[in-house]
Write a protein that holds these residues in place. Structure first.
Motif, short mmCIF file in Angstrom:
data_model
loop_
_atom_site.label_atom_id
_atom_site.label_comp_id
_atom_site.label_asym_id
_atom_site.label_seq_id
_atom_site.Cartn_x
_atom_site.Cartn_y
_atom_site.Cartn_z
N GLN A 169 13.35 18.37 -16.16
CA GLN A 169 12.55 18.13 -17.34
C GLN A 169 13.42 17.83 -18.56
O GLN A 169 12.72 16.80 -19.26
CB GLN A 169 11.62 19.47 -17.29
N TYR A 170 14.30 18.57 -18.84
CA TYR A 170 15.20 18.29 -19.95
C TYR A 170 15.61 17.07 -19.99
O TYR A 170 15.58 16.35 -21.13
CB TYR A 170 16.10 19.37 -19.97
N VAL A 171 16.27 16.56 -18.92
CA VAL A 171 16.83 15.13 -18.90
C VAL A 171 15.72 14.25 -18.91
O VAL A 171 15.91 12.93 -19.64
CB VAL A 171 17.72 14.98 -17.60
N HIS A 172 14.75 14.53 -18.36
CA HIS A 172 13.55 13.61 -18.06
C HIS A 172 13.03 13.04 -19.69
O HIS A 172 13.11 12.15 -20.14
CB HIS A 172 12.61 13.88 -17.43
N GLN A 173 12.67 14.15 -20.58
CA GLN A 173 12.52 13.92 -21.77
C GLN A 173 13.40 13.16 -22.39
O GLN A 173 13.09 12.11 -23.32
CB GLN A 173 12.18 15.34 -22.35
N HIS A 174 14.63 13.40 -22.46
CA HIS A 174 15.55 12.79 -23.20
C HIS A 174 15.91 11.37 -22.85
O HIS A 174 16.19 10.45 -23.69
CB HIS A 174 17.01 13.43 -23.10
N MET A 175 15.60 11.23 -21.58
CA MET A 175 15.57 9.79 -20.97
C MET A 175 14.43 8.75 -21.53
O MET A 175 14.86 7.72 -22.11
CB MET A 175 15.56 9.80 -19.67
N VAL A 176 13.42 9.42 -21.70
CA VAL A 176 12.12 8.86 -22.41
C VAL A 176 12.48 8.52 -23.61
O VAL A 176 12.38 7.34 -24.22
CB VAL A 176 10.90 9.65 -22.19
#
Lengths: 428, 428, 428, 428
Positions: free
Chosen positions: D118-125
């Motif tokens: 989730q953490y990486v996903h948010q930062h990817m967005v």
């Protein structure tokens, strides 16, 4: 322990000629045995090595099985019950003994085997001289197979022996009388250019060839360059000294796994003794002659060197197109060096034949349109055509009698016991 | 390949007597070699087997290392650089070659080794005849060690050879001239009773013994019974035929794992040929003589048989107390049968000495108060005292010269290559 | 994964008392699980380790198999088809899954197993409360076995978990709240003397014991001395730093092979981090407390240390004679340290009970006159009595409820996962 | 665990489109996890299998390593020290943990990993929305790589899970709700003819492709025929029942060694239960639908079947020439069968795309003129190009988004865990 594939084509040769060829190859086998002690015949230093005793029995078993038993009336085998011991590894069924365990057998002794060889030899002469015309074509075909089979086992006999002697910490000498190749620098490499287009490779015409060289077929090649000579020990040492064995990015994945697992960091047979590089030879342990082609190299090592050098290995198509117009000559077994030699500077394209088998980047696969021939040997035709690479050109243990521009040798990518080296290629 | 532990006590024997003993044991070694072909000397059919060539070199290496080099002035070793090859396996450091890989060496040849044996023999005679009185006691002690060491290696030499010949599918014959033990039924077993109390076991007094037999010490034993003879092949076959190898409840856990992993279902050397049980012998493959003691049995198999029979194996204390008053006589190497024999019905307690080594249920451990002797051999004294069981009484390959009631042999529980059998015991 | 042998004797205890014991041991098992994440229950980091999930299921399987199925009318197993997964390793026949491969199973999940435990627990309470008087004696006996079995698996559960967490490069913490043992020097060793003579060891009288502690029997012992405390980490470090792991003459042959093959050079769980020695604990990786007894040591390492110190390990007879008059108290699981502690200087003979299991030099063998009891557990009685050594006294993971002066633990000589240490002895 | 080679070409896609693709692939990954229990995430049932937990972490690691750390200012990794655990196997250096031992780690837990995703996903967005134009082209390229990488790992995730569930003797069901493919006969095979001549294969033009599909290059092909559909289970069963696995002459040498060593006699996942053939599926164990294409077949088995049928496998050139004009459609992951289906009789050339990966007889080698691209992923380009064969066309676990006529999958010849089958070809 594997021999190459099977003949598909043969010219008509007279009985006298064939008899002479048969006697010649058998004499040469005998000559290989002269320097051995009885104990040496027992050596099997790895499962991939066959003891000299077995090679001798197996060469003879071939003639007995495919020629005497089917064609010579009233022939009685001398060792009927022992015969399966002399079979080779592809006939597995029903074997109590795999060829990987031949060293567990002290009997039959080498004296027994010699007796067996003489016995079969005499009956073979009888068969050649007395066979009726009707059978002769088949006999002729099989006999040529047997002779080429014996030449190939001579090469394996020597390569296996070198490995076995190497494992003895006192490095026995096989032949003190061998000449040394002169120590000099190899000529500079230059690059020969070849143009692109449709062409043909593979065997056609008269004479002996194996079915894996057939059929001749069309291929499309791009422009390419070929190095004028083989890579030398000096060049390979530079690869080693600049970290070639530590830089994973140079290696194929399977190759990196191999060198990591086995802690490889130099060619087979290299040993550093008191600060100087030596290698095992048939004259015992010797300082390395740096101008000679590097040898006893796996495909992985050849490939890593090529990456390091910013080049690549040639394909077998490229090799054959470059080699087919050259006269077949070079440092073969007949030169009796039993070791690669420094390239002479006498031609554009050097060392294509002899010295060392040249790794190509071509996987060993059947040629388009290849079909398994319908012969007693046919069933084994394509069975080795996986996980191996093609090598070309013959080596210093190879008889010149057996080499053609279309000849395809093949080895697993990790193998290092044969005299295997390489030359570089590149795209244009 | 392990020899027993080290001598701690010796009587004074004259130089002439010792010389005779030395010459006798060396002649007996030579005699063991007569039936061999040169190829046989190379046989190493498992890592636990030593080639005959190595046994010969190693016996001689012992005399050179512990006697000639330290005591014979100006002695020059014939093979100074090869000597480490003849060392045994407990000196691991710095070895390029483990004894498990002796078969990879064809050189030095057996001719070289014979030369080495003669050379050392001559110098040993010289040493015995010329050593000064001051050194003699130490030389005498070491020489007795060397002689017993040679006797033990003779037994290993034969046991290893039997195993190697067995792996040859044609079962070579070592000696056609050996007598066969008569085929007759074994006498009925009866049970001898022994009473409980404090007693002593272990060596004391004059003469040769190993330190692991010392010191004599007090032990407390319960009442026990001992079978009058060894378990026979016929009895063992009954165990097999009633599912002995399939009933896990009869087996020690490690034993069940062994037979499951290796698919053991019969003694080593048993083969069923055309419906009849045979075994490998020094006369080749032979129908089994059912009255003979069963042999080539692991501890696990002996233990499982005992469970099946509702009995147990004796302890080494029980065995020694029963044996110590018997005259030492039996089917030893000197009988030249090289095979166990059916028990005669001539005494109460049969086959205690000779025929087969008897497994006891005693782990091989130091006796109370044991101390490592301060000799060149001392360091190895207790190092084998784990994971092994004691065997007693000597076998048909053992020289009677080496046997005492206190003699302790020891083997890992899975070992089957020596002539090992067992007798039953029970509590009262 | 092996538990000790089987009970032979038990006193009469009331149903209420037994019920309390049963509930107590099950609560303690539950408590061990609290710090675990679901993923932790799957860990099987070597074939010798069982996953926590399996330990839980197996403890419960015991009650179901030996109590509910035979004695509770109309009892229906919750997981009839899964039950063989929870069996332990000695029942091999017909198993598709060896316990060495439990980590390959994600289902049944830990939720399923918890459900199973509750279900069996409820039915066990019902059985204890309602069983008729006639069956009670047998139920009582089996239930005590089950409770002791659960205590032993609690110890294995923790020891296996420590090993599994150790293999995680981030060294997870099992319990942050554990107390640390105070850092101080161990008291000086002094030597307690014991005289020679006939004596008795083994269990007799009322109460619970395993059959391997029986029968009580006479033994003869020599004079001996026993060290007043266990060998410490500081002393063991000195052994390491003076080359203990490099000097082959200190080692038993099998031990030298083990440390050479596995490159052992320190106790299990020791790691040098930034120049300082640490070890894995249930609180994660910690600097070593040097005054504590050394632990996680194989028999071979204990033996090599004793050789280095010029001493020996005690026999189990010596240990039991010295221990039998002491009050049973010490650093057991009930102290909730889960780690050995520095010896206090409050008595002559310290640390005999608790802290670490003490290796003895006694092979694990049946006592004279021992007979396999005729119980459902009896068949496994002597099957582990080979190749293992006896350990005595209990450790910091052992429940004090399970310890007696006659209690015999046993391990293979190479094992290091349990809290095993040693004290020195010597002859006088 | 290996993913294919690296992209060389990409079209310009808008940020919105790429963001949607990224979110879509991540949602699909989440969907794959829904049926799992926490214990399932730990399963690593062979060294070649990665636990689900690792696949999840690794897909995310890719984005963090190649996108967030280099391009997102002030980005802080959540698990900086754990990151090397999520690396894949080709970066060997300095790894304490090989990916073959991921199952030894219970921490970080799946909860930790989900948090990381989730953490990486948010930062990817955040990165996609805010990256400056200058970096966008490189980010776009790398992000497409990451998305394709995630699709490939979804396929591996499922293939590994199927294998792990198969090893559980109770055959857990992954998804009960999956549709079953209808049981009907496959249409008759007919043979499509293709003519000889010069042609081109390989990728060219716009859009995403891996560098191993490049460059487009000229090839010469002979006349050939291709079977209209894949070989079915019914046909494969006939091969089995007529002794296909016992006739050594049908097998490649390395293949015969494989089936002999591992006792293979049927496809992976086939089990005969009460006389009827079943196979493992994502719905648990099911009776075999005989009209479906055979799957989970090694190259050796495909090759032996072809020999038995008197045909051969197609080359990848032949396959691509036949496939390039077809519309890409078929039984892919998007159909949500997760299982091959019986061919419909709606076209000349059936099942070229989807259902199962088709083994070709082409070793996986670089195309002529191929050069390693200069990207962060470039170094791994040709390192797998030995000892593997090319497979074409995608399977029922493959996303249709990732398939092209030029797409080259590759596997070792013994591999059977992916959905691999074959169609026959022959020379004219």
């Amino acid at each position: 322990m594997t021999t190459s594939a099977n003949m598909i084509c043969s010219s008509n040769v007279s009985r006298e000629e064939v008899l002479q060829q048969f006697q010649k190859v058998q004499q040469e086998t005998d000559k290989l045995c002269h320097p051995l002690k009885i104990e040496d015949y027992m050596l099997q230093t790895s499962p991939e090595v066959s003891p000299p005793k077995w090679h001798l029995a197996h060469m003879t078993w071939f003639y007995e099985t495919y020629l005497l038993l089917p064609f010579l009336e009233n022939y009685q085998s001398l060792y009927l019950e022992h015969r399966y011991l002399f079979n080779d590894h592809y006939i597995q069924a029903g074997k109590k003994f795999s060829s990987a365990h031949q060293s567990l057998l002290s009997r039959p002794t080498i004296e027994d085997i010699s007796h067996y060889r003489q016995y079969v030899h005499q009956h073979m002469v009888q068969l050649i001289e007395t066979a009726d015309e009707q059978s002769w074509q088949e006999i002729n075909f099989r006999l040529l197979m047997g002779i080429h089979h014996e030449y190939q086992h001579q090469e394996l006999f020597l390569a296996d022996l070198k490995y076995s002697f190497y494992l003895n910490p006192f490095y026995p000498v096989y032949r003190e009388d061998l000449a040394s190749s002169p120590k000099r620098q190899a000529p500079l490499i230059h690059w020969l250019e070849y143009s692109s287009g449709l062409d043909n490779i593979g065997f056609s015409g008269e004479g002996f060839a194996f079915d894996n060289e057939c059929p001749q077929h069309e291929v499309y090649v791009n422009f390419f360059c070929l190095a004028s000579r083989l890579v030398t020990n000096a060049e390979y040492l530079e690869f080693m000294e600049t970290g070639g064995y530590e830089r994973s990015e140079l290696w194929l994945s399977d190759g990196w796994e191999m060198i990591t697992k086995h802690h490889y960091n130099r060619p087979l047979y290299w040993e550093k003794i008191e600060g100087q590089w030596h290698y095992m030879t048939f004259k015992g342990i010797q300082p390395i002659n740096m101008g000679e082609p590097v040898s006893h190299i796996s495909y992985y090592e050849a490939s890593a060197f090529a990456s390091w050098a910013g080049k690549r290995l040639p394909t077998e198509v490229e090799w054959e197109l470059a080699a087919r117009d050259l006269i077949i000559a070079g440092n073969f077994k007949e030169q009796d060096l039993l070791h690669p030699a420094v390239a002479k500077d006498n031609e554009d394209l050097l060392q294509m034949y002899g010295d060392v088998w040249e790794w190509t980047r071509s996987p060993y696969m059947p040629y388009p349109g290849h079909h398994t021939p319908d012969t007693p040997f046919g069933e084994y035709n394509t069975k080795f055509m996986t996980n191996q690479m093609v090598l070309r050109g013959g080596a210093c243990l190879t008889s010149i009698e057996t080499i053609r521009s279309s000849f395809r040798n093949f080895k697993y990518l990790h193998e290092r016991k044969s005299f295997s080296g390489f030359r570089l290629a590149e795209d244009i």
